[in-house]
Enzyme design. Structure first.
Site, mmCIF file in Angstrom:
data_model
loop_
_atom_site.group_PDB
_atom_site.id
_atom_site.type_symbol
_atom_site.label_atom_id
_atom_site.label_comp_id
_atom_site.label_asym_id
_atom_site.label_seq_id
_atom_site.Cartn_x
_atom_site.Cartn_y
_atom_site.Cartn_z
ATOM 1 N N CYS A 1 0.834 -1.215 0.000
ATOM 2 C CA CYS A 1 0.000 0.000 0.000
ATOM 3 C C CYS A 1 0.867 1.263 0.000
ATOM 4 C CB CYS A 1 -0.977 -0.052 1.178
ATOM 5 S SG CYS A 1 -2.261 1.204 1.050
ATOM 6 N N HIS B 1 -3.766 -5.164 0.514
ATOM 7 C CA HIS B 1 -3.221 -5.654 1.785
ATOM 8 C C HIS B 1 -3.222 -7.190 1.828
ATOM 9 C CE1 HIS B 1 -2.811 -1.827 3.902
ATOM 10 N NE2 HIS B 1 -3.771 -1.446 3.072
ATOM 11 N N GLU C 1 -2.019 -9.023 4.039
ATOM 12 C CA GLU C 1 -2.057 -9.512 5.424
ATOM 13 C C GLU C 1 -3.469 -9.708 5.967
ATOM 14 O OE1 GLU C 1 -1.134 -6.593 4.334
ATOM 15 O OE2 GLU C 1 -1.567 -4.952 5.697
ATOM 16 N N SER D 1 -0.307 2.000 32.686
ATOM 17 C CA SER D 1 -1.504 2.752 32.296
ATOM 18 C C SER D 1 -2.780 1.935 32.417
ATOM 19 C CB SER D 1 -1.364 3.201 30.841
ATOM 20 O OG SER D 1 -1.418 2.056 30.003
ATOM 21 N N GLY D 2 -2.624 0.610 32.487
ATOM 22 C CA GLY D 2 -3.815 -0.246 32.442
ATOM 23 C C GLY D 2 -4.044 -0.751 31.025
ATOM 24 N N GLY D 3 -3.286 -0.237 30.070
ATOM 25 C CA GLY D 3 -3.402 -0.700 28.684
ATOM 26 C C GLY D 3 -2.592 -1.977 28.472
ATOM 27 N N ASP E 1 0.102 -2.728 26.525
ATOM 28 C CA ASP E 1 1.570 -2.717 26.468
ATOM 29 C C ASP E 1 2.197 -2.715 27.855
ATOM 30 O OD1 ASP E 1 1.061 -2.538 23.841
ATOM 31 O OD2 ASP E 1 1.903 -0.546 23.525
ATOM 32 N N SER E 2 1.818 -1.727 28.682
ATOM 33 C CA SER E 2 2.473 -1.645 29.982
ATOM 34 C C SER E 2 2.026 -2.776 30.903
ATOM 35 C CB SER E 2 2.262 -0.270 30.622
ATOM 36 O OG SER E 2 0.920 0.095 30.602
ATOM 37 N N SER E 3 0.818 -3.319 30.674
ATOM 38 C CA SER E 3 0.377 -4.440 31.512
ATOM 39 C C SER E 3 1.215 -5.681 31.232
ATOM 40 C CB SER E 3 -1.091 -4.779 31.252
ATOM 41 O OG SER E 3 -1.883 -3.671 31.558
#
Ligand SMILES: Nc1ncnc2c1ncn2[C@@H]1O[C@H](COP(=O)(O)OP(=O)(O)OP(=O)(O)O)[C@@H](O)[C@H]1O
Length: 268
Positions: free
Chosen positions: A81, A166, A168, A220-222, A224-226
């Site tokens: 793309c 795309h 994928e 953060s609770g998201g 990634d950081s979790s």
């Protein structure tokens, strides 16, 4: 990196999916920012490089670009793309603003097959999501497939393959085959990566890196950081302190919920 695939991230919502498709082939892949210096990319000794999709236009003043020498590095490239438009733009082709863009299914017709389309049906459905389009292929490139637009072009001598659609996403019927052709046949990437053991390996690495030091993590609770918190906690236990900041801009009760979840579920 061990003979894997680098995905340069230009901001497409599908980038993680490209990474996942490659890992499903048991090949290592890494998604890194598009502006990573070329020397740093090549130092990873990738078997191939994928230029991902992205929301911007190559003709914009602040367009996301790569060093042109990337195409001369002797490493196979797949442009998807925005990645195809970028290839055309940097190598002397022409990219224009399409009349209305395309979003959704389109019929792909292969007009000149190449290694990317090995074993792929001559006609199949692909998923498009773009505004700009390649109006002229650069010198040395052949148009390999069409839909309403130039849907694929390639310079086989230099192992540069590009597609406007795309591969994928599952709506692209033959997308899996095309990605396999690129990763396993064109790049000859090694099948040497498995998800099994990832947690154990990462925990051991963290333990070794941290030693007896202490770690502070913004949580953060998201996702990634979790994930980072759980892995680090597994590795070093109480040497980890997580800090959750109530910015005053959270959703109602979010702060309370995040704190409760972490205390109860992972005992940080
Ligand atoms: N309220 C917060 N308290 C503590 N750390 C935070 C907070 N918000 C963000 N962070 C830290 O900044 C990082 C990047 O935040 P961003 O909002 O970009 O989220 P992200 O990359 O989606 O990560 P996550 O999935 O962890 O939210 C987070 O991973 C986290 O470490």
């Amino acid at each position: 990196m061990n003979n894997g695939i680098i995905i340069l991230d230009f901001g497409s919502q599908y980038n993680q999916l490209i990474g996942r498709r490659i890992r499903e082939m048991e090949v290592y892949s890494e998604i890194i920012p598009f502006n990573t210096p070329l020397a740093e990319i090549l130092a990873k000794k990738p078997a191939g490089i994928i230029l991902s999709g992205g929301p911007s236009s190559v003709n914009a003043e602040d367009a996301h670009l790569v060093e042109k020498e990337l195409f001369e590095a002797g490493v196979p490239v797949l442009g998807i793309c925005y990645g195809m438009q970028l290839t055309a733009h940097l190598l002397g082709g022409k990219v224009t603003k399409g009349e209305k863009g395309e979003y959704g299914k389109a019929e792909l017709a292969i007009v000149k097959s190449n290694a990317l389309f090995n074993g792929v049906a001559e006609k199949s459905i692909v998923w498009m999501s773009h505004f700009d389009e390649v109006a002229e292929a650069p010198e040395g490139f052949e148009i390999s497939a069409k839909s309403g637009v130039i849907a694929a072009m390639a310079n086989e001598d230099k192992k540069i393959y590009t597609v406007q659609f795309h591969p994928e996403v599952t709506h692209t019927e033959e997308g899996g085959k095309m990605l396999e052709n690129f990763v396993l046949n064109i790049c000859k990437a090694e099948k040497n990566w498995k998800l099994t053991g990832y947690i154990e390996r990462t925990v051991a690495e963290i333990r070794e890196k941290v030693g007896t030091e202490k770690v502070i993590l913004g949580l953060s609770g998201g996702v990634d950081s979790s994930v980072a918190a759980v892995l680090i906690h597994k590795a070093i236990g109480d040497q980890l302190t997580c800090i959750f900041v109530d910015t005053g801009l959270l959703r109602k009760n979010e702060g309370k919920k995040v704190m409760e979840n972490y205390r109860v579920s992972i005992l940080i």
